[in-house]
Write a protein that holds these residues in place. Sequence first.
Motif, PDB file in Angstrom:
ATOM      1  N   THR A  24       0.826  -1.210   0.000  1.00 58.20           N
ATOM      2  CA  THR A  24       0.000   0.000   0.000  1.00 58.20           C
ATOM      3  C   THR A  24       0.860   1.259   0.000  1.00 58.20           C
ATOM      4  O   THR A  24       0.347   2.370   0.089  1.00 58.20           O
ATOM      5  N   HIS A  51       4.200  -3.926   4.277  1.00 60.05           N
ATOM      6  CA  HIS A  51       3.254  -3.341   3.300  1.00 60.05           C
ATOM      7  C   HIS A  51       3.919  -2.328   2.368  1.00 60.05           C
ATOM      8  O   HIS A  51       3.237  -1.650   1.600  1.00 60.05           O
ATOM      9  N   GLU A 224       8.008   4.404   9.060  1.00 56.72           N
ATOM     10  CA  GLU A 224       6.877   3.903   9.873  1.00 56.72           C
ATOM     11  C   GLU A 224       5.895   5.025  10.184  1.00 56.72           C
ATOM     12  O   GLU A 224       4.679   4.818  10.182  1.00 56.72           O
ATOM     13  N   ARG A 229       0.769   1.398   8.224  1.00 55.25           N
ATOM     14  CA  ARG A 229      -0.105   0.380   7.638  1.00 55.25           C
ATOM     15  C   ARG A 229      -1.521   0.956   7.560  1.00 55.25           C
ATOM     16  O   ARG A 229      -1.970   1.608   8.484  1.00 55.25           O
TER      17      ARG A 229
END
Length: 230
Positions: A24, A51, A224, A229
């Motif tokens: 993503t 991801h 991050e 996510r």
Amino acid sequence: MCGNNMSVPLLTDAVTVSGKEKETAAVIFLHGLGDTGHGWVDTLTEIQLPHVKFICPHAPAIPVTVNMKAMMPAWFDLMGIDPESPEDENGIKLAAENIKAIIEHEVKNGIPPHRIVLGGFSQGGALSLYTALTCQHQLAGVVALSCWLPLHKSFPSALSGHKNVPILQCHGEIDMMIPLQFGAMTAKKLESLVSPQMLTFKTFPRLPHSSCPQEMAAVKEFIEKYLPRI
């Protein structure tokens, strides 16, 4: 527009490290002078999130003035490593268009610009800064390692207006290739271009012109934060 008719590298000219689950987000990372995308794959794989896919393009081989016109992988020609050295304006702009074309390719494939971090080391970091600041899209962030801002005198007029793009700029304190002072000058310039709270400038003691685990931990934390996510 980001794309135009300039020569654009195909994405086959890149190493891609796929995510372990549905991708993503993407990190496009540009290597330094004389290197290839392969040179960063292992380091980046160690900080990869499941991801996120990593795309490490290869620069074309061109004659590089600062290295006595020797042919080597380079994003653009370098005349000197000094804030006042003449610059390869056409080469820098062409290289930025080529990177923007990779961004467009990802956007067409379903990863929106706000889920793309652009980064790089040394000359690649320089190009990532210039590209992100002149791109029509606001990206998720920029990771600029051991580098400088090319065509710095063309800013702020060259700025595409994205004052809120997060930038992580890192520099080794004993870098003999791109001295820390150039990194500090770059940070000062960037502070005048983007919202100051969006810029983080970290320096690392005893780090020459390379990377270290502490620096990569900072890069991972940045990714991050800005590519969480979904």
